[in-house]
Scaffold this motif. Structure first.
Motif, PDB file in Angstrom:
ATOM      1  N   GLY A 167      -7.327   3.222  17.851  1.00 42.45           N
ATOM      2  CA  GLY A 167      -6.924   3.826  16.771  1.00 42.45           C
ATOM      3  C   GLY A 167      -6.563   3.331  15.811  1.00 42.45           C
ATOM      4  O   GLY A 167      -5.599   3.676  14.881  1.00 42.45           O
ATOM      5  N   ILE A 168      -7.629   2.471  15.127  1.00 44.70           N
ATOM      6  CA  ILE A 168      -7.288   1.713  13.864  1.00 44.70           C
ATOM      7  C   ILE A 168      -7.523   2.714  12.735  1.00 44.70           C
ATOM      8  O   ILE A 168      -8.634   3.366  12.921  1.00 44.70           O
ATOM      9  N   GLY A 169      -6.535   2.791  12.048  1.00 46.26           N
ATOM     10  CA  GLY A 169      -7.030   3.782  10.805  1.00 46.26           C
ATOM     11  C   GLY A 169      -7.306   3.146   9.572  1.00 46.26           C
ATOM     12  O   GLY A 169      -7.352   3.955   8.368  1.00 46.26           O
ATOM     13  N   TYR A 170      -7.466   1.746   9.245  1.00 42.92           N
ATOM     14  CA  TYR A 170      -8.014   1.124   8.034  1.00 42.92           C
ATOM     15  C   TYR A 170      -8.872   0.302   8.225  1.00 42.92           C
ATOM     16  O   TYR A 170      -8.611  -0.910   9.145  1.00 42.92           O
ATOM     17  N   VAL A 171      -9.965   0.108   7.678  1.00 36.89           N
ATOM     18  CA  VAL A 171     -10.842  -0.859   7.850  1.00 36.89           C
ATOM     19  C   VAL A 171     -11.613  -1.316   6.733  1.00 36.89           C
ATOM     20  O   VAL A 171     -11.862  -0.658   5.646  1.00 36.89           O
ATOM     21  N   VAL A 172     -11.460  -2.810   6.235  1.00 32.43           N
ATOM     22  CA  VAL A 172     -12.056  -3.276   5.145  1.00 32.43           C
ATOM     23  C   VAL A 172     -13.177  -4.130   5.448  1.00 32.43           C
ATOM     24  O   VAL A 172     -13.168  -4.815   6.369  1.00 32.43           O
TER      25      VAL A 172
ATOM     26  N   ALA B 176      -2.461  -1.424  12.012  1.00 36.58           N
ATOM     27  CA  ALA B 176      -3.542  -2.159  12.063  1.00 36.58           C
ATOM     28  C   ALA B 176      -4.565  -2.096  10.987  1.00 36.58           C
ATOM     29  O   ALA B 176      -4.922  -0.803  10.767  1.00 36.58           O
ATOM     30  N   GLN B 177      -5.054  -3.142  10.798  1.00 43.47           N
ATOM     31  CA  GLN B 177      -6.226  -3.030   9.680  1.00 43.47           C
ATOM     32  C   GLN B 177      -7.366  -4.118  10.370  1.00 43.47           C
ATOM     33  O   GLN B 177      -6.949  -5.216  10.620  1.00 43.47           O
ATOM     34  N   LEU B 178      -8.566  -3.662  10.452  1.00 44.96           N
ATOM     35  CA  LEU B 178      -9.825  -4.268  10.787  1.00 44.96           C
ATOM     36  C   LEU B 178     -10.514  -4.894   9.691  1.00 44.96           C
ATOM     37  O   LEU B 178     -10.852  -4.216   8.840  1.00 44.96           O
ATOM     38  N   ARG B 179     -10.614  -6.164   9.412  1.00 49.38           N
ATOM     39  CA  ARG B 179     -11.258  -6.624   8.416  1.00 49.38           C
ATOM     40  C   ARG B 179     -12.786  -7.443   9.063  1.00 49.38           C
ATOM     41  O   ARG B 179     -12.783  -8.225   9.620  1.00 49.38           O
TER      42      ARG B 179
ATOM     43  N   ASN C 283      12.086 -10.334   5.752  1.00 53.08           N
ATOM     44  CA  ASN C 283      11.668 -10.246   4.366  1.00 53.08           C
ATOM     45  C   ASN C 283      11.739  -8.930   3.616  1.00 53.08           C
ATOM     46  O   ASN C 283      11.214  -8.619   2.643  1.00 53.08           O
ATOM     47  N   GLY C 284      12.572  -7.955   4.387  1.00 51.42           N
ATOM     48  CA  GLY C 284      12.754  -6.588   3.970  1.00 51.42           C
ATOM     49  C   GLY C 284      11.612  -5.614   4.100  1.00 51.42           C
ATOM     50  O   GLY C 284      11.609  -4.688   3.385  1.00 51.42           O
ATOM     51  N   ILE C 285      10.570  -6.081   4.728  1.00 49.37           N
ATOM     52  CA  ILE C 285       9.241  -5.077   4.953  1.00 49.37           C
ATOM     53  C   ILE C 285       9.608  -4.194   6.069  1.00 49.37           C
ATOM     54  O   ILE C 285      10.081  -4.611   7.492  1.00 49.37           O
ATOM     55  N   THR C 286       9.556  -2.660   5.909  1.00 51.54           N
ATOM     56  CA  THR C 286       9.752  -1.932   6.914  1.00 51.54           C
ATOM     57  C   THR C 286       8.380  -1.215   7.497  1.00 51.54           C
ATOM     58  O   THR C 286       8.611  -0.667   8.638  1.00 51.54           O
ATOM     59  N   THR C 287       7.594  -1.171   6.873  1.00 49.24           N
ATOM     60  CA  THR C 287       6.194  -0.899   7.112  1.00 49.24           C
ATOM     61  C   THR C 287       5.114  -1.874   6.849  1.00 49.24           C
ATOM     62  O   THR C 287       4.918  -2.497   5.695  1.00 49.24           O
ATOM     63  N   ALA C 288       4.447  -2.380   7.976  1.00 47.94           N
ATOM     64  CA  ALA C 288       3.410  -3.691   7.788  1.00 47.94           C
ATOM     65  C   ALA C 288       2.254  -3.187   8.263  1.00 47.94           C
ATOM     66  O   ALA C 288       2.101  -2.690   9.563  1.00 47.94           O
ATOM     67  N   VAL C 289       1.123  -3.535   7.395  1.00 44.20           N
ATOM     68  CA  VAL C 289      -0.317  -3.677   7.826  1.00 44.20           C
ATOM     69  C   VAL C 289      -0.575  -4.830   8.204  1.00 44.20           C
ATOM     70  O   VAL C 289      -0.645  -5.714   7.455  1.00 44.20           O
ATOM     71  N   LEU C 290      -1.196  -5.010   9.462  1.00 44.61           N
ATOM     72  CA  LEU C 290      -1.690  -6.372  10.054  1.00 44.61           C
ATOM     73  C   LEU C 290      -3.020  -6.492   9.856  1.00 44.61           C
ATOM     74  O   LEU C 290      -3.701  -5.872  10.507  1.00 44.61           O
ATOM     75  N   ALA C 291      -3.350  -7.460   8.976  1.00 44.94           N
ATOM     76  CA  ALA C 291      -4.795  -7.350   8.772  1.00 44.94           C
ATOM     77  C   ALA C 291      -5.605  -8.301   9.949  1.00 44.94           C
ATOM     78  O   ALA C 291      -5.318  -9.747   9.546  1.00 44.94           O
ATOM     79  N   GLN C 292      -6.374  -7.995  10.755  1.00 46.32           N
ATOM     80  CA  GLN C 292      -7.026  -8.936  11.512  1.00 46.32           C
ATOM     81  C   GLN C 292      -8.593  -9.078  11.369  1.00 46.32           C
ATOM     82  O   GLN C 292      -9.126  -7.976  11.229  1.00 46.32           O
TER      83      GLN C 292
END
Length: 382
Positions: free
Chosen positions: A153-158, A130-133, A87-96
């Protein structure tokens, strides 16, 4: 796979000025400012910056197609990466999720997902993050969340709050609770008691969240809120360092985010289908008002590319601006200054589309092929 030393000729290349017929050279995984390697004729194709997907949970179908069916999550993660590249995605944040909902949204599954991501990250071409929801009502889990963020090493938390407070406050059983409990193997009555207890402790959440967000921010973790419904809710989130507003539900929340200097992310499926499936504010309207910094795939990876073209075709904005919402915009929010455009020196992250159908025919991440199909392969291979 080694990076390609190559010059792509004859294609329409997306620059800040729009689609332009020009050569694009790649060297050492970067966009080069001079011809490099052999030439490949890409007449009839378009080259655009690789897509940076800042929030997506479409990977769930690969990791857990049925409850208990997938034991080796790493294999599901590899299948996810293949879909991203296609789908043309080269960088992806997987939201778990890390939620009271349990099952594949529970803490045990989250830990397995992040472990699988670590296991495959160095063996795939797409740059996976990685993103932690986290459901903020889980007061007893705050120490475990800090530990999980540090270990993986998760750098993004929502943060979000999806408890059915209205029904619980009225003493009613929330709609769909029985089915939800049975899906995760929990007794419905026990599940109801559990979320009632969480609701009763709502006054404790604010102070605890202040401490947790302060600790995470001190570690350099990027913080955001999810589904802001009011201006006041957005102001409270900002005060806790949550400077990213994911999928605000109302215009007033989005306007408050912009007024306070926060970033706004909206879901591409909302835009593609012509509105939110939950009746929330329209992503198209927010883009037209200049209130959106990035679009995300949310639950459907193909929608992110389609959304950009729909904006351009509909005259909401030009293609360079629309594509920026799925490339340079999200890259900026993630602090990734080395990607999002096709300027010399940037990572060679790009997607090649057939000009007539706009179908993805090839994707390259840091100068390496992550996906290629159809007639374009003959152009590269000969």
């Amino acid at each position: 796979m080694t990076t390609l030393e190559i010059t792509l000729r004859g294609a329409q290349v997306l620059t800040a000025e729009g689609l332009t017929a020009c050569d694009l050279s790649l060297s050492n995984g970067r966009i080069a400012d001079a011809p490099s390697g052999r030439a490949v004729d890409l007449d009839g194709y378009m080259i655009l910056p690789g897509i940076v997907d800042i929030h997506g949970d479409g990977f769930e179908r690969h990791l857990a197609p049925r409850r208990g069916a997938m034991k080796d999550l790493a294999q599901g993660m590899i299948a996810t990466e293949a879909e991203l590249a296609a789908n043309g995605i080269t960088t992806a944040v997987l939201a778990q999720f890390y939620s009271w909902e349990g099952g594949m949204r529970g803490p045990e599954f989250a830990d397995q997902v992040f472990a699988a991501l670590t296991a495959v990250r160095e063996h795939v071409e797409t740059d996976l993050h990685a993103q932690l929801r986290f459901e903020m009502s889980l007061l007893d889990d705050y120490p475990a969340v800090e530990d999980m963020v540090a270990r993986h090493g998760i750098g993004y938390v929502v943060f979000n709050d999806h408890l059915p407070h209205k029904a619980l406050a009225a003493g009613k059983k929330p709609q769909g609770l029985t089915g939800q409990a049975l899906r995760i193997g929990r007794n419905p009555e026990k599940h109801l008691e559990y979320i009632q207890d969480l609701h009763a402790r709502l006054p404790e959440v604010g102070p605890a969240l202040d401490r947790l967000s302060t600790g995470l921010a001190a570690r350099g973790v990027r913080l955001g809120s999810h589904d802001d419904a009011t201006a006041e809710g957005r102001r409270q989130a900002r005060a806790r360092g949550m400077t990213i507003a994911e999928f605000p539900e109302t215009l007033e929340a989005a306007e408050e985010a912009r007024a306070g200097g926060d970033a706004v992310i909206m879901g591409a499926p909302n835009l593609v289908r012509g509105g939110s499936h939950k009746g929330n504010v329209s992503a198209v309207d927010l883009v037209a008002m200049g209130l959106v910094d990035a679009l995300a795939s949310d639950y459907h990876y193909p929608s992110i590319r389609r959304a950009a073209f729909l904006l351009a075709d509909g005259g909401v904005c030009d293609l360079a601006t629309a594509w920026g919402l799925i490339s340079s915009g999200p890259a900026r929010l993630l602090g990734l200054s080395d990607r999002g455009t096709l300027r010399p020196g940037q990572r060679a992250d790009l997607v090649i589309l057939a000009a007539d159908t706009r179908r993805v025919v090839a994707t390259m991440a840091e100068g390496r092929i992550s996906y290629m199909a159809g007639a374009v392969a003959r152009r590269f291979i000969g």
